[in-house]
Design a protein around this motif. Structure first.
Motif, PDB file in Angstrom:
ATOM      1  N   ARG A   1       9.245 -23.468   2.136  1.00  0.00           N
ATOM      2  CA  ARG A   1       7.880 -24.476   2.429  1.00  0.00           C
ATOM      3  C   ARG A   1       7.021 -24.756   1.018  1.00  0.00           C
ATOM      4  O   ARG A   1       6.253 -25.539   0.967  1.00  0.00           O
ATOM      5  CB  ARG A   1       6.894 -23.568   3.228  1.00  0.00           C
ATOM      6  CG  ARG A   1       7.516 -23.599   4.767  1.00  0.00           C
ATOM      7  CD  ARG A   1       6.352 -22.824   5.326  1.00  0.00           C
ATOM      8  NE  ARG A   1       6.492 -23.113   6.817  1.00  0.00           N
ATOM      9  CZ  ARG A   1       5.880 -22.477   7.892  1.00  0.00           C
ATOM     10  NH1 ARG A   1       4.527 -21.942   7.461  1.00  0.00           N
ATOM     11  NH2 ARG A   1       5.975 -22.942   8.982  1.00  0.00           N
ATOM     12  N   LEU A   2       7.615 -23.963  -0.024  1.00  0.00           N
ATOM     13  CA  LEU A   2       6.959 -24.381  -1.264  1.00  0.00           C
ATOM     14  C   LEU A   2       7.465 -25.422  -1.984  1.00  0.00           C
ATOM     15  O   LEU A   2       8.763 -25.893  -1.891  1.00  0.00           O
ATOM     16  CB  LEU A   2       7.507 -23.152  -2.243  1.00  0.00           C
ATOM     17  CG  LEU A   2       6.697 -21.929  -2.209  1.00  0.00           C
ATOM     18  CD1 LEU A   2       7.383 -20.641  -3.253  1.00  0.00           C
ATOM     19  CD2 LEU A   2       5.253 -21.739  -2.027  1.00  0.00           C
ATOM     20  N   ALA A   3       6.435 -26.467  -2.379  1.00  0.00           N
ATOM     21  CA  ALA A   3       6.802 -27.566  -3.319  1.00  0.00           C
ATOM     22  C   ALA A   3       7.485 -27.016  -4.534  1.00  0.00           C
ATOM     23  O   ALA A   3       7.917 -27.920  -5.090  1.00  0.00           O
ATOM     24  CB  ALA A   3       5.511 -28.347  -3.254  1.00  0.00           C
ATOM     25  N   GLY A   4       6.864 -25.925  -4.943  1.00  0.00           N
ATOM     26  CA  GLY A   4       7.476 -25.440  -6.377  1.00  0.00           C
ATOM     27  C   GLY A   4       6.198 -24.519  -6.915  1.00  0.00           C
ATOM     28  O   GLY A   4       5.366 -24.123  -6.193  1.00  0.00           O
ATOM     29  N   ASN A   5       6.556 -24.109  -7.961  1.00  0.00           N
ATOM     30  CA  ASN A   5       5.374 -23.055  -8.691  1.00  0.00           C
ATOM     31  C   ASN A   5       4.553 -23.791  -9.623  1.00  0.00           C
ATOM     32  O   ASN A   5       4.809 -24.961  -9.887  1.00  0.00           O
ATOM     33  CB  ASN A   5       6.186 -22.032  -9.633  1.00  0.00           C
ATOM     34  CG  ASN A   5       6.853 -21.085  -8.589  1.00  0.00           C
ATOM     35  OD1 ASN A   5       8.216 -21.365  -8.210  1.00  0.00           O
ATOM     36  ND2 ASN A   5       6.418 -19.903  -8.254  1.00  0.00           N
TER      37      ASN A   5
ATOM     38  N   GLY B   1       5.047  -9.442   3.164  1.00  0.00           N
ATOM     39  CA  GLY B   1       5.949 -10.107   2.355  1.00  0.00           C
ATOM     40  C   GLY B   1       6.011 -11.721   2.638  1.00  0.00           C
ATOM     41  O   GLY B   1       6.965 -12.367   2.205  1.00  0.00           O
ATOM     42  N   CYS B   2       4.946 -12.312   3.230  1.00  0.00           N
ATOM     43  CA  CYS B   2       5.147 -13.653   3.591  1.00  0.00           C
ATOM     44  C   CYS B   2       4.766 -14.519   2.556  1.00  0.00           C
ATOM     45  O   CYS B   2       5.334 -15.590   2.469  1.00  0.00           O
ATOM     46  CB  CYS B   2       4.015 -14.049   4.765  1.00  0.00           C
ATOM     47  SG  CYS B   2       2.212 -13.968   4.297  1.00  0.00           S
ATOM     48  N   GLY B   3       4.297 -14.133   1.371  1.00  0.00           N
ATOM     49  CA  GLY B   3       3.829 -14.759   0.276  1.00  0.00           C
ATOM     50  C   GLY B   3       2.566 -15.880   0.385  1.00  0.00           C
ATOM     51  O   GLY B   3       2.090 -16.429  -0.574  1.00  0.00           O
ATOM     52  N   ARG B   4       1.858 -15.774   1.715  1.00  0.00           N
ATOM     53  CA  ARG B   4       1.005 -16.871   2.019  1.00  0.00           C
ATOM     54  C   ARG B   4      -0.184 -16.573   0.919  1.00  0.00           C
ATOM     55  O   ARG B   4      -0.965 -17.646   0.490  1.00  0.00           O
ATOM     56  CB  ARG B   4       0.392 -16.904   3.359  1.00  0.00           C
ATOM     57  CG  ARG B   4       1.474 -17.323   4.170  1.00  0.00           C
ATOM     58  CD  ARG B   4       0.870 -17.404   5.540  1.00  0.00           C
ATOM     59  NE  ARG B   4       2.047 -17.922   6.497  1.00  0.00           N
ATOM     60  CZ  ARG B   4       1.713 -18.617   7.649  1.00  0.00           C
ATOM     61  NH1 ARG B   4       0.355 -19.023   8.029  1.00  0.00           N
ATOM     62  NH2 ARG B   4       2.508 -19.172   8.334  1.00  0.00           N
ATOM     63  N   CYS B   5      -0.630 -15.399   0.639  1.00  0.00           N
ATOM     64  CA  CYS B   5      -1.727 -15.294  -0.349  1.00  0.00           C
ATOM     65  C   CYS B   5      -1.377 -15.570  -1.780  1.00  0.00           C
ATOM     66  O   CYS B   5      -2.402 -15.745  -2.564  1.00  0.00           O
ATOM     67  CB  CYS B   5      -2.198 -13.684  -0.127  1.00  0.00           C
ATOM     68  SG  CYS B   5      -1.134 -12.577  -0.778  1.00  0.00           S
ATOM     69  N   CYS B   6      -0.229 -15.961  -2.213  1.00  0.00           N
ATOM     70  CA  CYS B   6       0.160 -16.237  -3.366  1.00  0.00           C
ATOM     71  C   CYS B   6       0.238 -17.851  -3.846  1.00  0.00           C
ATOM     72  O   CYS B   6       0.862 -17.891  -4.719  1.00  0.00           O
ATOM     73  CB  CYS B   6       1.472 -15.601  -3.789  1.00  0.00           C
ATOM     74  SG  CYS B   6       1.389 -13.753  -3.873  1.00  0.00           S
ATOM     75  N   LEU B   7      -0.187 -18.334  -2.792  1.00  0.00           N
ATOM     76  CA  LEU B   7      -0.249 -19.964  -2.644  1.00  0.00           C
ATOM     77  C   LEU B   7      -1.432 -20.306  -3.502  1.00  0.00           C
ATOM     78  O   LEU B   7      -2.481 -19.557  -3.527  1.00  0.00           O
ATOM     79  CB  LEU B   7      -0.284 -20.520  -1.531  1.00  0.00           C
ATOM     80  CG  LEU B   7       1.083 -20.366  -0.678  1.00  0.00           C
ATOM     81  CD1 LEU B   7       0.823 -21.178   0.702  1.00  0.00           C
ATOM     82  CD2 LEU B   7       2.184 -21.030  -1.336  1.00  0.00           C
TER      83      LEU B   7
ATOM     84  N   CYS C   1       2.158 -19.436  -6.774  1.00  0.00           N
ATOM     85  CA  CYS C   1       1.753 -18.969  -8.284  1.00  0.00           C
ATOM     86  C   CYS C   1       3.249 -18.863  -9.004  1.00  0.00           C
ATOM     87  O   CYS C   1       4.226 -18.821  -8.544  1.00  0.00           O
ATOM     88  CB  CYS C   1       1.254 -17.233  -8.097  1.00  0.00           C
ATOM     89  SG  CYS C   1       1.246 -16.241  -9.498  1.00  0.00           S
ATOM     90  N   THR C   2       2.721 -18.855 -10.397  1.00  0.00           N
ATOM     91  CA  THR C   2       3.969 -18.783 -11.337  1.00  0.00           C
ATOM     92  C   THR C   2       4.920 -17.697 -11.162  1.00  0.00           C
ATOM     93  O   THR C   2       6.218 -17.890 -11.517  1.00  0.00           O
ATOM     94  CB  THR C   2       3.653 -18.827 -12.776  1.00  0.00           C
ATOM     95  OG1 THR C   2       4.647 -19.230 -13.680  1.00  0.00           O
ATOM     96  CG2 THR C   2       2.783 -17.684 -13.143  1.00  0.00           C
ATOM     97  N   LEU C   3       4.333 -16.379 -10.668  1.00  0.00           N
ATOM     98  CA  LEU C   3       5.391 -15.343 -10.232  1.00  0.00           C
ATOM     99  C   LEU C   3       5.767 -15.209  -9.059  1.00  0.00           C
ATOM    100  O   LEU C   3       6.562 -14.317  -8.456  1.00  0.00           O
ATOM    101  CB  LEU C   3       4.510 -14.002 -10.516  1.00  0.00           C
ATOM    102  CG  LEU C   3       3.996 -13.856 -12.158  1.00  0.00           C
ATOM    103  CD1 LEU C   3       3.258 -12.702 -12.072  1.00  0.00           C
ATOM    104  CD2 LEU C   3       5.027 -13.673 -13.012  1.00  0.00           C
ATOM    105  N   LEU C   4       5.565 -16.040  -8.049  1.00  0.00           N
ATOM    106  CA  LEU C   4       5.861 -16.083  -6.796  1.00  0.00           C
ATOM    107  C   LEU C   4       7.482 -16.787  -6.649  1.00  0.00           C
ATOM    108  O   LEU C   4       7.994 -17.706  -6.997  1.00  0.00           O
ATOM    109  CB  LEU C   4       5.246 -16.975  -5.707  1.00  0.00           C
ATOM    110  CG  LEU C   4       5.590 -17.097  -4.362  1.00  0.00           C
ATOM    111  CD1 LEU C   4       5.595 -15.484  -3.756  1.00  0.00           C
ATOM    112  CD2 LEU C   4       4.544 -17.962  -3.452  1.00  0.00           C
ATOM    113  N   ASP C   5       8.322 -15.601  -6.014  1.00  0.00           N
ATOM    114  CA  ASP C   5       9.631 -16.201  -5.863  1.00  0.00           C
ATOM    115  C   ASP C   5       9.799 -16.684  -4.527  1.00  0.00           C
ATOM    116  O   ASP C   5       9.484 -16.041  -3.610  1.00  0.00           O
ATOM    117  CB  ASP C   5      10.608 -14.717  -5.974  1.00  0.00           C
ATOM    118  CG  ASP C   5      11.894 -15.035  -5.667  1.00  0.00           C
ATOM    119  OD1 ASP C   5      12.332 -15.754  -4.725  1.00  0.00           O
ATOM    120  OD2 ASP C   5      12.877 -14.425  -6.442  1.00  0.00           O
ATOM    121  N   GLY C   6      10.248 -18.112  -4.517  1.00  0.00           N
ATOM    122  CA  GLY C   6      10.435 -18.749  -3.419  1.00  0.00           C
ATOM    123  C   GLY C   6      11.190 -18.095  -2.150  1.00  0.00           C
ATOM    124  O   GLY C   6      11.258 -18.594  -1.111  1.00  0.00           O
ATOM    125  N   LEU C   7      12.331 -17.675  -2.587  1.00  0.00           N
ATOM    126  CA  LEU C   7      13.226 -17.088  -1.826  1.00  0.00           C
ATOM    127  C   LEU C   7      12.914 -15.634  -1.215  1.00  0.00           C
ATOM    128  O   LEU C   7      13.024 -15.318   0.210  1.00  0.00           O
ATOM    129  CB  LEU C   7      14.628 -16.772  -2.544  1.00  0.00           C
ATOM    130  CG  LEU C   7      15.744 -16.444  -1.596  1.00  0.00           C
ATOM    131  CD1 LEU C   7      15.958 -17.390  -0.471  1.00  0.00           C
ATOM    132  CD2 LEU C   7      16.991 -16.055  -2.491  1.00  0.00           C
TER     133      LEU C   7
END
Length: 163
Positions: free
Chosen positions: A135-139, A35-41, A59-65
């Motif tokens: 760490r996300l700048a946004g989607n 659940g790190c989300g790194r692959c969805c960048l 990604c547009t579907l990645l929830d940053g929280l």
């Protein structure tokens, strides 16, 4: 690396130590994702060298929280270039994070102590600073394609526990 409590008490080795990626059940396979989300960048590939660069754009579907997909079941219909991880894909994709459990199991390496399968807590990946949370700048819909190169960052490809 400390072993999970069940292993320390003499229980059988956990599935990720005894099964190949191909032999895992769907539930076991899915549980490997930390659940790190790194692959969805978003990633950019240099056309000349083939080198892949990570961005801090989700990604547009990645929830940053939560660092999870907002529509996992339909992700490939909604995002046609979403990469579906399979054992074959895990063996060929070079941009998987150094900390990725699929990659670690593929290479016969142990999971990190913060991995939820080891720690027993989903929050441990965030507490250890491994996830993209904060760490996300946004989607991707928040940026033009021309802005993508300005968002290239090194941290998604690095092992934060190394060094």
């Amino acid at each position: 690396m400390p072993k999970p409590e069940a292993v320390r008490r003499g229980a059988a080795e956990p599935f990720w130590r005894t099964k190949t990626l191909e032999a895992m059940t769907p539930a076991e396979w899915e549980s490997l994702c930390d659940g790190c989300g790194r692959c969805c960048l978003l990633k950019l590939e240099d056309e000349d060298t083939g080198e892949v660069h990570h961005t801090d754009i989700g990604c547009t579907l990645l929830d940053g929280l939560t660092c999870r997909c907002r529509d996992y079941a339909r992700r490939q219909k909604r995002v046609p270039d979403c990469v579906r991880l399979t054992p074959e894909a895990v063996r060929t994709i070079g941009w998987l994070p150094q900390t990725c459990a699929y990659r670690l199991v593929r290479d016969g390496e142990p999971l990190y102590p913060w991995h939820p399968l080891v720690s027993g807590r989903a929050a441990s990946v965030h507490e250890a600073g491994i996830s993209v949370r904060g760490r996300l700048a946004g989607n991707e819909e928040e940026f033009s394609e021309e802005e993508y190169p300005d968002r290239i960052v090194d941290w998604p490809a690095l092992d934060p526990q190394a060094g």
